[in-house]
Motif scaffolding. Structure first.
Motif, PDB file in Angstrom:
ATOM      1  N   PHE A  23       4.143   1.438  -2.226  1.00  0.00           N
ATOM      2  CA  PHE A  23       5.501   1.376  -1.667  1.00  0.00           C
ATOM      3  C   PHE A  23       6.298   0.279  -2.378  1.00  0.00           C
ATOM      4  O   PHE A  23       7.471   0.447  -2.705  1.00  0.00           O
ATOM      5  CB  PHE A  23       5.446   1.112  -0.162  1.00  0.00           C
ATOM      6  CG  PHE A  23       4.522   2.040   0.581  1.00  0.00           C
ATOM      7  CD1 PHE A  23       4.894   3.347   0.842  1.00  0.00           C
ATOM      8  CD2 PHE A  23       3.261   1.626   0.990  1.00  0.00           C
ATOM      9  CE1 PHE A  23       4.044   4.221   1.510  1.00  0.00           C
ATOM     10  CE2 PHE A  23       2.400   2.482   1.654  1.00  0.00           C
ATOM     11  CZ  PHE A  23       2.783   3.779   1.919  1.00  0.00           C
ATOM     12  N   PRO A  45      -0.463  -8.933   2.436  1.00  0.00           N
ATOM     13  CA  PRO A  45      -0.347  -8.971   3.895  1.00  0.00           C
ATOM     14  C   PRO A  45      -1.670  -9.057   4.629  1.00  0.00           C
ATOM     15  O   PRO A  45      -1.696  -9.388   5.810  1.00  0.00           O
ATOM     16  CB  PRO A  45       0.390  -7.662   4.232  1.00  0.00           C
ATOM     17  CG  PRO A  45       0.202  -6.787   3.048  1.00  0.00           C
ATOM     18  CD  PRO A  45       0.042  -7.679   1.870  1.00  0.00           C
ATOM     19  N   LYS A  60       4.330  -5.834   7.003  1.00  0.00           N
ATOM     20  CA  LYS A  60       4.044  -4.962   5.862  1.00  0.00           C
ATOM     21  C   LYS A  60       4.936  -5.295   4.682  1.00  0.00           C
ATOM     22  O   LYS A  60       6.080  -5.728   4.858  1.00  0.00           O
ATOM     23  CB  LYS A  60       4.282  -3.495   6.248  1.00  0.00           C
ATOM     24  CG  LYS A  60       3.324  -2.990   7.311  1.00  0.00           C
ATOM     25  CD  LYS A  60       3.548  -1.527   7.570  1.00  0.00           C
ATOM     26  CE  LYS A  60       2.587  -1.058   8.653  1.00  0.00           C
ATOM     27  NZ  LYS A  60       2.477   0.391   8.700  1.00  0.00           N
ATOM     28  N   GLU A 114       0.246   6.807   2.650  1.00  0.00           N
ATOM     29  CA  GLU A 114      -0.159   6.305   3.972  1.00  0.00           C
ATOM     30  C   GLU A 114      -1.547   6.825   4.342  1.00  0.00           C
ATOM     31  O   GLU A 114      -2.395   6.064   4.825  1.00  0.00           O
ATOM     32  CB  GLU A 114       0.863   6.724   5.036  1.00  0.00           C
ATOM     33  CG  GLU A 114       2.056   5.783   5.090  1.00  0.00           C
ATOM     34  CD  GLU A 114       3.286   6.427   5.722  1.00  0.00           C
ATOM     35  OE1 GLU A 114       3.137   7.400   6.489  1.00  0.00           O
ATOM     36  OE2 GLU A 114       4.401   5.962   5.422  1.00  0.00           O
TER      37      GLU A 114
HETATM   38  N1  LIG Z   1       6.440   2.771   5.365  1.00  0.00           N
HETATM   39  C1  LIG Z   1       6.235   1.482   4.763  1.00  0.00           C
HETATM   40  C2  LIG Z   1       4.745   1.309   4.462  1.00  0.00           C
HETATM   41  C3  LIG Z   1       4.421  -0.097   3.951  1.00  0.00           C
HETATM   42  C4  LIG Z   1       2.913  -0.358   3.992  1.00  0.00           C
HETATM   43  O1  LIG Z   1       2.122   0.309   4.670  1.00  0.00           O
HETATM   44  N2  LIG Z   1       2.509  -1.399   3.244  1.00  0.00           N
HETATM   45  C5  LIG Z   1       1.114  -1.808   3.245  1.00  0.00           C
HETATM   46  C6  LIG Z   1       0.686  -2.217   1.846  1.00  0.00           C
HETATM   47  S1  LIG Z   1       0.525  -0.782   0.836  1.00  0.00           S
HETATM   48  C7  LIG Z   1       0.979  -3.037   4.115  1.00  0.00           C
HETATM   49  O2  LIG Z   1       1.741  -3.956   3.975  1.00  0.00           O
HETATM   50  N3  LIG Z   1      -0.016  -3.062   5.015  1.00  0.00           N
HETATM   51  C8  LIG Z   1      -0.279  -4.190   5.852  1.00  0.00           C
HETATM   52  C9  LIG Z   1      -0.507  -3.820   7.283  1.00  0.00           C
HETATM   53  O3  LIG Z   1      -0.432  -2.613   7.614  1.00  0.00           O
HETATM   54  O4  LIG Z   1      -0.719  -4.719   8.097  1.00  0.00           O
HETATM   55  C10 LIG Z   1       7.090   1.346   3.492  1.00  0.00           C
HETATM   56  O5  LIG Z   1       7.457   2.392   2.935  1.00  0.00           O
HETATM   57  O6  LIG Z   1       7.445   0.237   3.090  1.00  0.00           O
END
Ligand SMILES: N[C@@H](CCC(=O)N[C@@H](CS)C(=O)NCC(=O)O)C(=O)O
Length: 215
Positions: A23, A45, A60, A114
């Motif tokens: 993303f 994160p 995120k 996702e």
């Molecule tokens: N729908 C969000 C998804 C973002 C996402 O899932 N990022 C992941 C990294 S690939 C994250 O930060 N995960 C940490 C967590 O879920 O706590 C976007 O498009 O920005």
């Protein structure tokens, strides 16, 4: 060089991102295609000392920090904003129908990421706590998304036809993420047209310069 968050009073826009997030890569590719200047702040994160929740209550990445300190998330909101602030290399068409078709591709590519990221996280848990059923459910989404993308791409040069846009960027980031986290998944032989698209994308500096570091 990426830095850790330091200068909160700066007026330069910032992107808070991990280098493996598909993303965040989508945002970085869009910013590069549009020649938008920003500071890349690397923050993972999942790390204990992460500061991401201070910028995004959802914890995120990616998070985009505006000149006045206001933050934007998620990646779809950020890319729409970036496309609106510069006329250079529009990645979203203006007309409603083509525009929403590009965003449909983006939703599909993001949805693939996702599901794949869910499996990656599940596989990090102790083996006895992992759910094979849950993993299989998510992998079915990955397979179905790849099939849908391949069918919709067909023999076209780019996802929505003759012009490169956000649909290609989102798809390329999703394919790159599969290479990073699921190198054993042989999507290229099942979908040669997606493989050819990926090669075309890697000819662009925006894609080459944002390749995720080796796992
Ligand atoms: N729908 C969000 C998804 C973002 C996402 O899932 N990022 C992941 C990294 S690939 C994250 O930060 N995960 C940490 C967590 O879920 O706590 C976007 O498009 O920005």
């Amino acid at each position: 060089m990426p830095t850790r968050p330091t200068n909160a009073g700066s007026h330069r826009m910032k992107l808070i991102a991990s280098l493996t997030s598909p993303f965040a890569r989508k945002v970085r590719v869009v910013a590069a295609e549009k020649h938008i200047d920003y500071e890349l702040v690397v923050d993972i994160p999942w790390d204990e000392d992460t500061r991401v929740p201070q910028y995004n209550p959802l914890g995120k990445v990616p998070v985009w920090v505006l000149e006045d300190g206001k933050t934007l998330f998620d990646s779809r909101v950020i890319v729409e904003y970036l496309d609106s602030i510069s006329p250079v290399g529009h990645v979203l068409p203006r007309e409603p129908r083509p525009r929403i078709m590009v965003k449909r591709w983006e939703a599909l590519a993001d949805g693939l990421c996702e599901a794949a990221a869910t499996v990656f996280q599940e596989r990090k848990r102790p083996p006895q706590q992992q759910s094979a059923e849950w993993i299989a459910r998510q992998m079915r989404k990955v397979d179905a998304a790849l099939t849908a993308m391949s069918e919709d791409l067909g023999e076209q040069e780019w996802c929505t036809g003759e012009f490169f846009n956000l649909s290609d960027i989102a798809t390329g980031c999703a394919l790159g993420y599969l290479d990073l986290r699921f190198p054993e998944l042989d999507w290229r032989s099942r979908h040669p047209n997606l493989a050819a698209l990926h090669e075309r994308l890697l000819a662009r500096p925006s894609f080459r310069d944002t390749l995720p570091p080796a796992a």
